[in-house]
Enzyme design. Structure first.
Site, mmCIF file in Angstrom:
data_model
loop_
_atom_site.group_PDB
_atom_site.id
_atom_site.type_symbol
_atom_site.label_atom_id
_atom_site.label_comp_id
_atom_site.label_asym_id
_atom_site.label_seq_id
_atom_site.Cartn_x
_atom_site.Cartn_y
_atom_site.Cartn_z
ATOM 1 N N MET A 157 0.835 -1.311 0.065
ATOM 2 C CA MET A 157 -0.384 -0.422 0.069
ATOM 3 C C MET A 157 0.456 1.527 0.411
ATOM 4 O O MET A 157 0.077 1.808 -0.814
ATOM 5 C CB MET A 157 -0.706 0.263 0.933
ATOM 6 N N GLU B 217 5.564 3.170 2.127
ATOM 7 C CA GLU B 217 5.814 3.388 2.260
ATOM 8 C C GLU B 217 5.737 5.112 3.235
ATOM 9 O O GLU B 217 6.102 5.444 2.603
ATOM 10 C CB GLU B 217 7.787 3.144 1.949
ATOM 11 N N GLY C 46 8.328 6.701 6.478
ATOM 12 C CA GLY C 46 9.624 6.643 6.801
ATOM 13 C C GLY C 46 10.454 5.465 8.034
ATOM 14 O O GLY C 46 12.169 5.229 7.606
ATOM 15 N N PHE C 47 9.575 4.076 8.226
ATOM 16 C CA PHE C 47 10.139 3.633 8.770
ATOM 17 C C PHE C 47 9.726 2.565 8.711
ATOM 18 O O PHE C 47 9.705 1.027 9.831
ATOM 19 C CB PHE C 47 10.050 3.478 10.825
ATOM 20 N N LYS D 121 2.064 -3.002 8.763
ATOM 21 C CA LYS D 121 3.548 -2.085 8.528
ATOM 22 C C LYS D 121 3.817 -3.084 8.947
ATOM 23 O O LYS D 121 4.978 -3.337 10.892
ATOM 24 C CB LYS D 121 3.300 -1.015 9.492
ATOM 25 N N ASP E 21 5.789 14.716 14.324
ATOM 26 C CA ASP E 21 5.900 14.324 13.729
ATOM 27 C C ASP E 21 4.470 14.802 12.464
ATOM 28 O O ASP E 21 3.678 13.696 11.911
ATOM 29 C CB ASP E 21 6.012 12.845 12.418
ATOM 30 N N LYS F 279 1.852 15.439 9.623
ATOM 31 C CA LYS F 279 2.493 16.284 8.455
ATOM 32 C C LYS F 279 1.035 15.035 7.614
ATOM 33 O O LYS F 279 0.721 14.426 8.161
ATOM 34 C CB LYS F 279 3.649 15.821 7.574
ATOM 35 N N SER F 280 0.592 15.611 6.323
ATOM 36 C CA SER F 280 -0.399 15.152 5.683
ATOM 37 C C SER F 280 0.022 13.494 5.483
ATOM 38 O O SER F 280 -0.925 12.684 5.105
ATOM 39 C CB SER F 280 -0.067 15.720 4.160
#
Length: 459
Positions: free
Chosen positions: A192, A194, A196-197, A213, A311, A313-314
C-alpha cells in the site's frame, strides 16, 4: 608538513583527514543538524533553513557525509576554526571541539569521563537525553485514554506489558499479506505504501481488511532505535483512543521483523488524496475543512493528555471511508509532564519540511506540533506538497513570506481543482495557518485556539 590549527585557521583550509575525523564525531545522532541550526548569518538570521537541511540529509543516501558538505558550504563565508569550536562547545559536542582546539574546551568538561562530559550541561540547563519510551499517566477525557500500570517500569518492553492488543505471529502476517506481496494494492497486490520506518501492506483477518506495517531499519536508524519506536507506538496507542487517532489492532514481535497491524483506511493518506494519486478525484473544500477540524481534534486530545506527536504531516493523516481524519505514526511521540513544558533531546527527529525552528534545535514542545499543522493547512488550501525542489518557492511554508510581502495573495495559491472553495473561508484557514507558522513558538496559538479559528471558519 601540515600547519598547526589555530582559532584563525579558515574552515576551508582544513585537510581531508581532519574533516573525516570531524564527521566521525558529528555525523552520528545527527549532530550535524544541531550544528547547522546553530550557524547564523552576520544579521543574526539562520543561515540554513529546512530546505538546506533536507539537501544535506539527502547526501546520506549517496554515502556522503552531511558534516563535510555543511563545512564545505559554510567555509565559503571565511568562517574560522575558532568560530566552529565556539559553536561545537555551545551545542555540547565537546569531542570534535577538543580535536580542533584542545585548550578551547572548558577544563571541567575535559576532566570528566566521556559519558559525564557529554551530559555536563544537564546540571545547569534543560535535560538533553535520548528519547525515552515512557508514557505519563493521563486523566480520562471524553474518549478512552487510560494510564499505564504505574507499578511497571517505564522502560518495560511491550512483550511484558498489558497492551490489550492481539499478538500476531510473523507467520500469520505473512499469510494474510500473501507473503508481503510487493505488487501495489492498486494493481491487485498487497503493498500500500512506504513510510519513514517501514512498508505498509494490505491484509485480511477474519474477513476484515487491515493494514500491516512491517518495520525496517532506515538510514541512521539502528535496530535498537526501531525497537524503541515500535514499543512507543504500542504504548501510546494502548493508552489513548480517539475518533481522530488511527486504531491499532495488534502487533508481531516474535521475529526480527517487527510489525504493527492497524484498522484499514480506505481513502489512504491526506498526502495521496491531495495529489490525486492513482487518479482519485480531488478533495472538495468541504472535505478539506472536515479533515482540518478532525486533525485539530486529534492534536488537542494528544496535547491535553500530555503527548507531543512530533511528526504531524499530511502523510501521517489517514482518511477512513467517510474522510474522517485519523492521525497515525506515534513512534516519535513524546510524553510531557506539563502541556507548556519544553524539554530537549539529543536526537532531532521529524520531517524537515514540517519542522518548527525550535524542533531543528532539538526542543520538544507542543508548539512544534502547531507549526507542523500550519504546513498541513497550507497543503489543504493549495493542494501542493510541503516541499518540491522543482517549484519556487521550494518549501510550501515560504508562500507565507510572499503573501506578507504582498507579492501574491492566497487566492493565487488556492487549489484550482476545487470547485466549491469559498474565498472567505479559504482566507480564514490561511489566517489560522499563518498564526501556526509564527517563527517564535510563544507567539503561536495553542491547539484549542486553532480549533476555535477553524470552527469560526465553518460558521
Amino acid at each position: 608538513m601540515n600547519k598547526p590549527l589555530t582559532p584563525s585557521t579558515y574552515i576551508r583550509n582544513l585537510n581531508v583527514g581532519i574533516l573525516r575525523k570531524l564527521s566521525d564525531f558529528i555525523d552520528p545522532q545527527e549532530g550535524w543538524k544541531k550544528l547547522a541550526v546553530a550557524i547564523k548569518k552576520p544579521s543574526g538570521d539562520d543561515r540554513y533553513n529546512q530546505f538546506h537541511i533536507r539537501r544535506f540529509e539527502a547526501l546520506l543516501q549517496t554515502g556522503k557525509s552531511p558534516t563535510c558538505e555543511l563545512l564545505f558550504d559554510w567555509g565559503t563565508t571565511n568562517c574560522t576554526v575558532g568560530d566552529l569550536v565556539d559553536l561545537l562547545v555551545q551545542i555540547e559536542l565537546f569531542a570534535p571541539a577538543t580535536l580542533l582546539l584542545p585548550d578551547a574546551v572548558p577544563q571541567t568538561v575535559k576532566s570528566l569521563p566521556p559519558r559525564e562530559a557529554a551530559t555536563v550541561a544537564q546540571t545547569h540547563g534543560p535535560c538533553q537525553e535520548k528519547d525515552r519510551t515512557s508514557v505519563m499517566p493521563m486523566p480520562k477525557l471524553e474518549h478512552s485514554c487510560e494510564p499505564p500500570d504505574s507499578s511497571s517500569p517505564d522502560n518495560r518492553s511491550v512483550e511484558s506489558s498489558d497492551t490489550r492488543f492481539h499478538s500476531f505471529s510473523f507467520h500469520e502476517l505473512k499469510s494474510i499479506t500473501n507473503n508481503f506481496d510487493e505488487q501495489p494494492a492498486s494493481a491487485g497486490g498487497n503493498r500500500m505504501g512506504e513510510g519513514g520506518f517501514g512498508v505498509v501492506y494490505k491484509g485480511c483477518v477474519n474477513n476484515t481488511i487491515v493494514a500491516v506495517k512491517k518495520l525496517g531499519a532506515m538510514v541512521e536508524i539502528s535496530t535498537e532505535e526501531l525497537k524503541q519506536q515500535f514499543d512507543q507506538e504500542i504504548k501510546v496507542m494502548a493508552t489513548c483512543q480517539h475518533e481522530n487517532l488511527v486504531e491499532l489492532l495488534g502487533f508481531s514481535s516474535d521475529s526480527d521483523n517487527l510489525c504493527l497491524v492497524y484498522a484499514y483506511m480506505p481513502n489512504g493518506s491526506l498526502l495521496d488524496r491531495l495529489s490525486c494519486l492513482d487518479g482519485t478525484p480531488p478533495l472538495s473544500w468541504h472535505t478539506r475543512c472536515k479533515v482540518a477540524q478532525g486533525t485539530a481534534n486529534g492534536i488537542r486530545f494528544l496535547h491535553e493528555n500530555h503527548h507531543i506527536h512530533r511528526d504531524i504531516k499530511s502523510a501521517n493523516i489517514l482518511l477512513d471511508k467517510d474522510f474522517t481524519a485519523k492521525i497515525s505514526d506515534f513512534g516519535l511521540a513524546r510524553a510531557s509532564a506539563r502541556l507548556a513544558q519544553t524539554v530537549m533531546t539529543s536526537r532531532i527527529v521529524g520531517t524537515t519540511a514540517y519542522m518548527a525552528p525550535e524542533a531543528l534545535r532539538g526542543e520538544i514542545t507542543p508548539k512544534s506540533d502547531i507549526y507542523s499543522f500550519g504546513v498541513v493547512l497550507l497543503e489543504l488550501i493549495t493542494g501542493l506538497a510541503a516541499v518540491d525542489e522543482n517549484r519556487e518557492p521550494q518549501l510550501l511554508l515560504d508562500i507565507k513570506e510572499e503573501i506578507e510581502d504582498e507579492e501574491k495573495t492566497i487566492e493565487d495559491y488556492t487549489d484550482e481543482k476545487m470547485s466549491d472553495a469559498d474565498p472567505a473561508s479559504v482566507e480564514a484557514m490561511y489566517s489560522a495557518a499563518s498564526q501556526c507558522l509564527h517563527e517564535k513558538k510563544n507567539r503561536r496559538p495553542d491547539i484549542a485556539k486553532v480549533q476555535q479559528l477553524l470552527q469560526e471558519m465553518s460558521a
